[in-house]
Design a protein around this motif. Structure first.
Motif, mmCIF file in Angstrom:
data_model
loop_
_atom_site.group_PDB
_atom_site.id
_atom_site.type_symbol
_atom_site.label_atom_id
_atom_site.label_comp_id
_atom_site.label_asym_id
_atom_site.label_seq_id
_atom_site.Cartn_x
_atom_site.Cartn_y
_atom_site.Cartn_z
ATOM 1 N N THR A 1 0.707 -1.278 -0.015
ATOM 2 C CA THR A 1 0.588 -0.200 -0.272
ATOM 3 C C THR A 1 0.895 1.374 -0.107
ATOM 4 O O THR A 1 0.994 2.010 0.714
ATOM 5 C CB THR A 1 -0.719 -0.328 1.136
ATOM 6 O OG1 THR A 1 -1.300 -0.926 1.176
ATOM 7 C CG2 THR A 1 -2.355 1.104 1.229
ATOM 8 N N ILE A 2 1.839 1.327 -0.906
ATOM 9 C CA ILE A 2 2.203 2.508 -1.211
ATOM 10 C C ILE A 2 1.832 3.658 -2.167
ATOM 11 O O ILE A 2 1.405 3.099 -3.473
ATOM 12 C CB ILE A 2 3.464 2.085 -1.651
ATOM 13 C CG1 ILE A 2 4.563 1.237 -0.715
ATOM 14 C CG2 ILE A 2 5.074 3.520 -2.184
ATOM 15 C CD1 ILE A 2 5.785 0.636 -1.455
ATOM 16 N N LYS A 3 0.566 4.356 -1.351
ATOM 17 C CA LYS A 3 -0.064 5.312 -2.071
ATOM 18 C C LYS A 3 0.824 6.647 -2.510
ATOM 19 O O LYS A 3 1.370 6.998 -1.324
ATOM 20 C CB LYS A 3 -1.439 5.473 -1.621
ATOM 21 C CG LYS A 3 -2.065 4.418 -1.474
ATOM 22 C CD LYS A 3 -3.171 4.705 -0.305
ATOM 23 C CE LYS A 3 -3.664 2.942 -0.431
ATOM 24 N NZ LYS A 3 -5.574 3.351 0.436
ATOM 25 N N PHE A 4 0.632 7.099 -4.119
ATOM 26 C CA PHE A 4 1.388 8.826 -4.548
ATOM 27 C C PHE A 4 0.422 8.966 -5.085
ATOM 28 O O PHE A 4 0.190 7.769 -5.785
ATOM 29 C CB PHE A 4 2.562 8.181 -4.319
ATOM 30 C CG PHE A 4 3.277 7.611 -5.421
ATOM 31 C CD1 PHE A 4 3.415 7.913 -6.892
ATOM 32 C CD2 PHE A 4 3.602 5.823 -4.861
ATOM 33 C CE1 PHE A 4 4.465 7.368 -7.474
ATOM 34 C CE2 PHE A 4 4.182 5.602 -5.757
ATOM 35 C CZ PHE A 4 4.082 5.758 -6.934
ATOM 36 N N LEU A 5 0.316 10.345 -5.874
ATOM 37 C CA LEU A 5 0.592 10.486 -7.058
ATOM 38 C C LEU A 5 1.215 11.510 -7.459
ATOM 39 O O LEU A 5 2.868 11.844 -7.324
ATOM 40 C CB LEU A 5 -1.004 11.658 -6.665
ATOM 41 C CG LEU A 5 -1.578 13.215 -7.687
ATOM 42 C CD1 LEU A 5 -1.907 12.318 -8.695
ATOM 43 C CD2 LEU A 5 -1.648 14.232 -7.182
ATOM 44 N N ARG A 6 1.395 10.796 -8.717
ATOM 45 C CA ARG A 6 2.530 11.636 -9.590
ATOM 46 C C ARG A 6 2.014 12.047 -10.668
ATOM 47 O O ARG A 6 1.485 11.874 -11.484
ATOM 48 C CB ARG A 6 3.129 10.489 -10.609
ATOM 49 C CG ARG A 6 3.909 10.576 -11.637
ATOM 50 C CD ARG A 6 5.650 11.223 -10.698
ATOM 51 N NE ARG A 6 6.777 11.321 -11.768
ATOM 52 C CZ ARG A 6 7.257 12.300 -12.451
ATOM 53 N NH1 ARG A 6 6.028 13.101 -12.572
ATOM 54 N NH2 ARG A 6 8.044 12.379 -13.491
ATOM 55 N N LEU A 7 2.593 13.414 -10.497
ATOM 56 C CA LEU A 7 1.865 14.437 -11.242
ATOM 57 C C LEU A 7 2.587 15.086 -12.269
ATOM 58 O O LEU A 7 4.534 15.220 -12.362
ATOM 59 C CB LEU A 7 1.700 15.568 -10.801
ATOM 60 C CG LEU A 7 1.107 17.119 -11.946
ATOM 61 C CD1 LEU A 7 -0.325 16.908 -11.957
ATOM 62 C CD2 LEU A 7 1.161 18.328 -10.323
ATOM 63 N N HIS A 8 2.514 14.942 -13.536
ATOM 64 C CA HIS A 8 3.834 14.875 -14.898
ATOM 65 C C HIS A 8 2.740 16.780 -15.336
ATOM 66 O O HIS A 8 1.446 16.843 -15.501
ATOM 67 C CB HIS A 8 3.867 14.180 -15.598
ATOM 68 C CG HIS A 8 4.642 15.183 -16.663
ATOM 69 N ND1 HIS A 8 5.678 14.652 -17.410
ATOM 70 C CD2 HIS A 8 3.966 14.922 -19.088
ATOM 71 C CE1 HIS A 8 5.929 14.704 -18.299
ATOM 72 N NE2 HIS A 8 4.689 14.787 -18.822
ATOM 73 N N VAL B 1 11.311 6.945 -5.878
ATOM 74 C CA VAL B 1 12.566 7.823 -7.000
ATOM 75 C C VAL B 1 12.089 6.959 -8.154
ATOM 76 O O VAL B 1 12.254 7.664 -9.055
ATOM 77 C CB VAL B 1 13.643 7.377 -5.761
ATOM 78 C CG1 VAL B 1 15.233 7.370 -6.930
ATOM 79 C CG2 VAL B 1 14.492 7.856 -4.515
ATOM 80 N N LEU B 2 11.923 6.207 -7.795
ATOM 81 C CA LEU B 2 11.158 5.405 -9.640
ATOM 82 C C LEU B 2 10.158 6.321 -10.085
ATOM 83 O O LEU B 2 10.613 6.452 -11.434
ATOM 84 C CB LEU B 2 11.090 4.245 -9.413
ATOM 85 C CG LEU B 2 12.579 3.200 -8.847
ATOM 86 C CD1 LEU B 2 11.747 1.759 -9.169
ATOM 87 C CD2 LEU B 2 13.683 3.289 -10.020
ATOM 88 N N ALA B 3 9.498 6.604 -9.327
ATOM 89 C CA ALA B 3 8.253 7.275 -10.111
ATOM 90 C C ALA B 3 8.738 9.011 -10.505
ATOM 91 O O ALA B 3 8.596 9.471 -11.170
ATOM 92 C CB ALA B 3 7.282 7.128 -8.958
ATOM 93 N N LYS B 4 9.322 9.254 -9.514
ATOM 94 C CA LYS B 4 10.306 10.830 -9.679
ATOM 95 C C LYS B 4 11.115 10.939 -10.873
ATOM 96 O O LYS B 4 10.682 11.316 -11.470
ATOM 97 C CB LYS B 4 11.192 11.209 -8.641
ATOM 98 C CG LYS B 4 11.607 12.414 -8.805
ATOM 99 C CD LYS B 4 11.005 14.098 -9.123
ATOM 100 C CE LYS B 4 12.221 14.270 -9.440
ATOM 101 N NZ LYS B 4 11.369 15.943 -10.256
#
Length: 279
Positions: free
Chosen positions: A5-12, A57-60
């Motif tokens: 349950t690693i939850k995050f929003l990736r904004l581009h 970090v991979l998402a970033k």
């Protein structure tokens, strides 16, 4: 072991236009030695907090071009970075945000959450083994109000269910499929095409529909259509949990209810499942 349950929003951002991916990730590892279990020796253990940080970090760094590619990125990172990792599995599911439209014009930075099925994927790999990728859709609620029945079933002294040639077919669908060798697949395009196949097989032609003699037959029709139109899919699993609707008896109210007011029977519920693959 791993982090759930690693939850995050990736904004581009591309100029004024924004793109969002909100996801939930579970990343699990198996190490080459069980010494942390048998001896309490933690020298090879990658802390689950580190696993969480690596996912972020991979998402970033990489963004999320597709759920499948992000899961593959996670697997590749752990396999190439940590020699003590013998197996890695990454599960990713998406919050169904869709771009908001006003008078047909897409908004540059506003979105609406539309619960019309949850997209998910899994990628797993053993060291020196192939990368295996699964994808799917879950919590997809579907209904058609006619062109469905259930007749000719086995009966004995315990059977009380009447035969029906015209009923509501409603259920919540789970579909999961596996790809063969992944060769530069456009995962987003494939997923959308499979979703379209699911809806088409369930509903039939828009002007007349298509008769379903059972939930089982509907599940099989969905799988057959996907396999016939999407060559990248090797195996597809489908589970349909059904919801019955009972017609309300309004005779005591002096009314005739011609299947116009119905109440759902959510529990207990029937369920059918099938896994279909290519030869």
């Amino acid at each position: 072991y791993g982090k759930n349950t690693i939850k995050f929003l990736r904004l581009h951002r591309e100029g004024k236009q924004h793109f969002v991916k909100e996801v939930e990730v579970c990343a699990h590892l198996r190490l080459t030695s069980p010494q942390e279990y048998l001896e309490g020796n933690n020298s090879l253990v990658i802390p689950t907090d580190t696993i969480k940080n690596i996912v972020l970090v991979l998402a970033k760094k990489n963004g999320i071009p597709s759920l499948e590619q992000f899961a593959i990125d996670i697997c590749n990172h752990f396999m190439t970075t940590f020699c003590q990792v013998a197996y890695v599995k990454a599960y990713v599911q998406e919050v169904p945000w869709q771009r908001l439209h006003e008078d047909g014009v897409p908004h540059i930075h506003s979105f609406i959450c539309v619960p019309d099925g949850i997209r998910f994927c899994e990628a797993e790999q053993c060291r020196n083994g192939p990368l295996i990728v699964f994808a799917g859709i879950k919590d997809l609620k579907l209904m058609k109000t006619t062109q469905s029945g259930f007749e000719g079933f086995y009966k004995n002294e315990h059977t009380t269910l009447p035969e029906r040639h015209d009923r509501i077919l409603c259920g919540e669908l789970f579909c999961k499929w596996s790809y063969g060798e992944c060769k530069d697949f456009d995962f987003n395009c494939i997923w959308k095409k499979i979703r379209e196949c699911i809806l088409e097989a369930f509903a039939g032609p828009p002007d007349c529909g298509e008769y379903s003699p059972s939930y089982q037959k509907t599940v099989n029709c969905i799988q057959m259509l996907v396999l016939s139109r999407v060559p990248q899919v090797q195996i597809i699993e489908a589970v349909l949990n059904n919801t019955f609707y009972n017609v309300v008896d309004m005779k005591n109210l002096g009314l005739t209810n011609d299947k116009e007011v119905l109440v759902p029977v959510e529990a207990p519920y029937g369920s059918c499942a099938c896994t279909l693959g290519r030869k």
